[in-house]
Design a protein around this motif. Structure first.
Motif, short mmCIF file in Angstrom:
data_model
loop_
_atom_site.label_atom_id
_atom_site.label_comp_id
_atom_site.label_asym_id
_atom_site.label_seq_id
_atom_site.Cartn_x
_atom_site.Cartn_y
_atom_site.Cartn_z
N ASN A 12 -10.57 -35.47 31.10
CA ASN A 12 -9.11 -35.27 31.14
C ASN A 12 -8.57 -34.89 29.76
O ASN A 12 -7.70 -34.03 29.63
N ALA A 13 -9.09 -35.53 28.71
CA ALA A 13 -8.65 -35.22 27.34
C ALA A 13 -9.03 -33.79 26.97
O ALA A 13 -8.23 -33.06 26.37
N GLU A 14 -10.26 -33.36 27.33
CA GLU A 14 -10.69 -31.99 27.04
C GLU A 14 -9.83 -30.99 27.80
O GLU A 14 -9.45 -29.94 27.27
N LYS A 15 -9.52 -31.31 29.05
CA LYS A 15 -8.69 -30.44 29.88
C LYS A 15 -7.29 -30.31 29.26
O LYS A 15 -6.73 -29.21 29.18
N LEU A 16 -6.74 -31.43 28.80
CA LEU A 16 -5.42 -31.41 28.18
C LEU A 16 -5.44 -30.61 26.87
O LEU A 16 -4.48 -29.89 26.56
N GLU A 17 -6.50 -30.71 26.09
CA GLU A 17 -6.62 -29.95 24.85
C GLU A 17 -6.65 -28.45 25.13
O GLU A 17 -6.03 -27.66 24.41
N LYS A 18 -7.39 -28.05 26.18
CA LYS A 18 -7.45 -26.62 26.55
C LYS A 18 -6.06 -26.13 26.98
O LYS A 18 -5.63 -25.05 26.59
N GLU A 19 -5.37 -26.92 27.79
CA GLU A 19 -4.03 -26.54 28.24
C GLU A 19 -3.07 -26.43 27.06
O GLU A 19 -2.24 -25.52 27.00
#
Length: 142
Positions: free
Chosen positions: A8-15
């Motif tokens: 979830n943290a990686e996904k949020l960083e990409k977004e």
């Protein structure tokens, strides 16, 4: 649970990175639009240049204006007068046979200094003939 939090943290960083890119693109568009508006609404400062001269300077003055991209002008032929400081009078008489002329032109402010330099150069070539230029602001035109 940790793996899920990490994903979830990686996904949020990409977004977040994509949003930053989008923000930069939108800012660049806004800057471009602003610059176009500023460029299209720039007010050109216009000046009137009135040049009086011995009639023998006529072609040189027209060449000077042409060289400075001043297409439009009005020429006054067969004028009489005398300079305020020196030079011979221009009366068209037996005693003072020469005549003078004048040109008025409306130009952008950036052209004025070159025109004045050219007029001064003509005057320095032959002081007795006489040539002067006067400049004033143009407030409105049609």
């Amino acid at each position: 649970l940790r793996r899920e939090a990490k994903e979830n943290a990686e996904k949020l960083e990409k977004e977040l990175a994509e949003l930053e890119k989008l923000k930069e693109k939108e800012l660049e568009k806004a800057r471009s639009v602003s610059m176009n508006i500023i460029e299209n609404t720039k007010i050109k400062i216009m000046k009137s240049v009135f040049i009086t001269f011995d009639i023998s300077h006529k072609e040189a003055v027209i060449d000077l204006l042409t060289h400075n991209n001043c297409r439009g002008f009005s020429f006054f032929d067969q004028m009489q007068g005398r300079g305020s400081v020196s030079g011979d009078p221009h009366y068209g008489t037996h005693a003072w046979p020469s005549m003078c002329g004048a040109i008025i032109t409306i130009v952008e402010d950036k052209a004025v200094d070159n025109i004045l330099k050219g007029v001064k150069a003509l005057d320095e070539e032959s002081k007795q003939l006489g040539i002067r230029a006067f400049v004033w602001d143009i407030e409105k035109s049609y």
